[in-house]
Design a protein around this motif. Structure first.
Motif, PDB file in Angstrom:
ATOM      1  N   GLU A   1     111.332  50.159  44.545  1.00 49.83           N
ATOM      2  CA  GLU A   1     111.796  49.218  43.399  1.00 49.83           C
ATOM      3  C   GLU A   1     110.950  49.218  42.016  1.00 49.83           C
ATOM      4  N   GLU A   2     111.190  48.595  41.108  1.00 48.89           N
ATOM      5  CA  GLU A   2     110.362  48.995  39.831  1.00 48.89           C
ATOM      6  C   GLU A   2     108.960  48.433  40.028  1.00 48.89           C
ATOM      7  N   GLY A   3     107.953  49.033  39.342  1.00 46.90           N
ATOM      8  CA  GLY A   3     106.337  48.762  39.682  1.00 46.90           C
ATOM      9  C   GLY A   3     105.781  49.078  41.069  1.00 46.90           C
ATOM     10  N   ALA A   4     105.009  48.517  41.369  1.00 50.02           N
ATOM     11  CA  ALA A   4     104.330  48.671  42.812  1.00 50.02           C
ATOM     12  C   ALA A   4     104.995  48.088  43.943  1.00 50.02           C
ATOM     13  N   SER A   5     106.044  48.456  44.110  1.00 48.72           N
ATOM     14  CA  SER A   5     106.907  47.714  45.412  1.00 48.72           C
ATOM     15  C   SER A   5     107.854  48.717  45.892  1.00 48.72           C
ATOM     16  N   PHE A   6     108.211  48.592  47.035  1.00 49.70           N
ATOM     17  CA  PHE A   6     109.322  49.367  47.872  1.00 49.70           C
ATOM     18  C   PHE A   6     109.811  48.443  48.945  1.00 49.70           C
ATOM     19  N   VAL A   7     111.026  49.065  49.502  1.00 49.50           N
ATOM     20  CA  VAL A   7     111.896  48.444  50.274  1.00 49.50           C
ATOM     21  C   VAL A   7     112.296  49.242  51.594  1.00 49.50           C
TER      22      VAL A   7
ATOM     23  N   SER B   1     118.334  44.311  57.857  1.00 48.15           N
ATOM     24  CA  SER B   1     117.020  43.873  58.021  1.00 48.15           C
ATOM     25  C   SER B   1     116.157  44.418  56.943  1.00 48.15           C
ATOM     26  N   VAL B   2     115.419  43.726  55.987  1.00 48.76           N
ATOM     27  CA  VAL B   2     114.750  44.118  54.910  1.00 48.76           C
ATOM     28  C   VAL B   2     113.346  44.053  55.119  1.00 48.76           C
ATOM     29  N   PHE B   3     112.445  45.153  55.128  1.00 48.00           N
ATOM     30  CA  PHE B   3     110.904  45.107  55.074  1.00 48.00           C
ATOM     31  C   PHE B   3     110.426  45.379  53.695  1.00 48.00           C
ATOM     32  N   TYR B   4     109.979  44.511  52.992  1.00 41.20           N
ATOM     33  CA  TYR B   4     109.569  44.496  51.542  1.00 41.20           C
ATOM     34  C   TYR B   4     108.146  44.279  51.348  1.00 41.20           C
ATOM     35  N   ALA B   5     107.341  45.435  50.446  1.00 47.74           N
ATOM     36  CA  ALA B   5     105.925  45.192  50.494  1.00 47.74           C
ATOM     37  C   ALA B   5     105.688  45.614  48.831  1.00 47.74           C
ATOM     38  N   THR B   6     104.537  44.932  48.425  1.00 48.42           N
ATOM     39  CA  THR B   6     104.443  45.104  47.114  1.00 48.42           C
ATOM     40  C   THR B   6     102.863  44.909  46.865  1.00 48.42           C
ATOM     41  N   LEU B   7     102.319  45.402  45.715  1.00 43.84           N
ATOM     42  CA  LEU B   7     100.756  45.197  45.299  1.00 43.84           C
ATOM     43  C   LEU B   7     100.939  44.068  44.319  1.00 43.84           C
TER      44      LEU B   7
ATOM     45  N   SER C   1     100.363  55.304  44.577  1.00 46.06           N
ATOM     46  CA  SER C   1     101.264  56.275  45.066  1.00 46.06           C
ATOM     47  C   SER C   1     101.086  56.626  46.507  1.00 46.06           C
ATOM     48  N   ASP C   2      99.506  56.219  46.925  1.00 52.85           N
ATOM     49  CA  ASP C   2      99.226  56.479  48.369  1.00 52.85           C
ATOM     50  C   ASP C   2      99.778  55.383  49.183  1.00 52.85           C
ATOM     51  N   VAL C   3      99.756  54.098  48.809  1.00 54.40           N
ATOM     52  CA  VAL C   3     100.217  52.948  49.513  1.00 54.40           C
ATOM     53  C   VAL C   3     101.964  53.285  49.724  1.00 54.40           C
ATOM     54  N   VAL C   4     102.607  53.655  48.470  1.00 56.93           N
ATOM     55  CA  VAL C   4     103.998  53.778  48.953  1.00 56.93           C
ATOM     56  C   VAL C   4     104.296  54.917  49.481  1.00 56.93           C
ATOM     57  N   THR C   5     103.593  55.994  49.761  1.00 58.14           N
ATOM     58  CA  THR C   5     103.785  56.906  50.494  1.00 58.14           C
ATOM     59  C   THR C   5     103.614  56.815  51.893  1.00 58.14           C
ATOM     60  N   LEU C   6     102.844  56.010  52.240  1.00 56.97           N
ATOM     61  CA  LEU C   6     102.489  55.373  53.388  1.00 56.97           C
ATOM     62  C   LEU C   6     103.557  54.727  54.015  1.00 56.97           C
ATOM     63  N   GLY C   7     103.880  53.596  52.968  1.00 54.87           N
ATOM     64  CA  GLY C   7     105.243  52.845  53.406  1.00 54.87           C
ATOM     65  C   GLY C   7     106.674  53.774  53.597  1.00 54.87           C
ATOM     66  N   ALA C   8     106.785  54.602  52.798  1.00 56.23           N
ATOM     67  CA  ALA C   8     107.989  55.611  53.043  1.00 56.23           C
ATOM     68  C   ALA C   8     107.911  56.318  54.481  1.00 56.23           C
ATOM     69  N   THR C   9     106.731  56.959  54.759  1.00 50.89           N
ATOM     70  CA  THR C   9     106.732  57.432  56.116  1.00 50.89           C
ATOM     71  C   THR C   9     106.898  56.504  57.234  1.00 50.89           C
ATOM     72  N   VAL C  10     106.118  55.485  57.202  1.00 51.38           N
ATOM     73  CA  VAL C  10     106.406  54.558  58.199  1.00 51.38           C
ATOM     74  C   VAL C  10     107.735  54.038  58.404  1.00 51.38           C
ATOM     75  N   ILE C  11     108.564  53.692  57.256  1.00 51.64           N
ATOM     76  CA  ILE C  11     109.815  53.258  57.316  1.00 51.64           C
ATOM     77  C   ILE C  11     110.851  54.307  57.871  1.00 51.64           C
ATOM     78  N   GLN C  12     110.712  55.400  57.409  1.00 54.55           N
ATOM     79  CA  GLN C  12     111.523  56.483  57.919  1.00 54.55           C
ATOM     80  C   GLN C  12     111.253  56.947  59.179  1.00 54.55           C
TER      81      GLN C  12
END
Length: 315
Positions: free
Chosen positions: A69-75, A23-29, A49-60
């Motif tokens: 991912e490249e740019g302002a996106s993460f998985v 299952s993949v949770f994807y987020a981007t600006l 950086s703030d948004v990506v850090t929030l995402g990393a914390t929640v995912i973990q």
């Protein structure tokens, strides 16, 4: 595709590539260019950086693997070690809801400091993916590639176009079962390679005690209803047009509602010129430049349909 950030932390999964059902949770600006027009590059980078850090914390916190991912996106990937699929779908959806709650708090703090909110679009999909260490010689990194990542990325793009968040594929929705809160929103052809995908709007989830944890409403840019006549609702059930005209000159027969037809046109990046009539009442309802897609600056539609007859414009 998604790859692990550079760090001294242990590898997120095995080096040898393995096929997994994840299952993949994807987020981007999606509108970073708008942010760059209103703040300095350093302020924009800090916000990303703030948004990506929030995402990393929640995912973990929800047992997922965080990948940049490249740019302002993460998985966030759930299931890279072969965990049970339904449980992974639930955790991915729960992470998406909690992430929205954390974003709301972050945006409120920005508002206090006189800073604008950001538009963040996210989605959840599930399917097969290749998980392992991949890349060019000398630049190997842990990555996840495949249909699950592509599907989540495309759904996030669709959500940004519709002004809706968070979207789930029907596969992820069904796997989450009764624990998820939301509703079916429409169907879309996400790419020329994919078939029609049914997608749902995630509104929250039920925790282990049966309590509802709801996803907060966040600003997603222009209201998709703003440029439509007041009498027209974006409810996926009504109204349904008997025929739609598309800006490439073709016609699509219905009955189909606004969000259904926009989903069908999404992969081709087409727009709606106009709609003919409300199937339920027979009353003419005109739509021009719906705002769901960009790129149509024509001051008037070239062809209108009324009572089954065409009237040529532009009008």
């Amino acid at each position: 595709d998604a790859h692990a950030p550079d760090s001294e932390s242990p590898a997120p999964f095995e080096d040898v590539p393995l096929k997994r059902f994840v299952s993949v949770f994807y987020a981007t600006l999606p509108r970073l260019s708008d942010l760059l027009e209103s703040v300095t590059p350093i302020e924009a980078a800090d916000a990303v950086s703030d948004v990506v850090t929030l995402g990393a914390t929640v995912i973990q916190q929800h047992g997922g693997v965080f990948l940049r991912e490249e740019g302002a996106s993460f998985v966030g990937v759930f299931g890279v070690k072969g965990e049970e699929a339904a449980e992974c779908a639930k955790r991915a959806a729960q992470a998406a809801v909690v992430f929205r709650s954390e974003l709301k708090r972050y945006f409120e703090s920005r508002k206090v400091n006189g800073q604008k909110s950001l538009i963040v679009s996210s989605a959840v999909d599930m399917g097969h993916a290749l998980c392992g260490k991949m890349g060019a010689a000398g630049a190997m990194a842990h990555q996840v590639v495949g249909p699950a990542v592509e599907g989540a990325r495309s759904l996030a793009r669709l959500g940004a176009s519709l002004g809706r968040d968070t979207l789930l594929s029907e596969t992820a929705w069904n796997a989450g079962g009764d624990s998820l809160l939301g509703s079916k929103l429409g169907e879309a052809r996400l790419s020329s390679e994919m078939g029609i995908v049914v997608y749902y709007l995630l509104r929250g989830y039920r925790d282990q005690q049966g309590n509802h944890v709801e996803s907060p409403e966040l600003f997603m840019g222009a209201d998709p209803k703003a440029s439509l006549p007041q009498a027209l609702s974006l409810d996926p059930a009504l109204p349904r047009a008997a025929r739609w005209l598309v800006n490439n000159g073709s016609q699509i027969m219905g009955p189909l509602a606004v969000e259904q037809i926009s989903g069908l046109l999404f992969a081709q990046e087409l727009d709606l010129d106009c709609e003919c009539w409300d199937e339920a009442t027979g009353a003419p309802t005109v739509i021009r430049d719906c705002g769901i897609f960009s790129g149509s600056n024509d001051p008037g539609a070239t062809t209108w349909v009324y009572d089954g007859k065409q009237v040529h414009g532009p009008l």
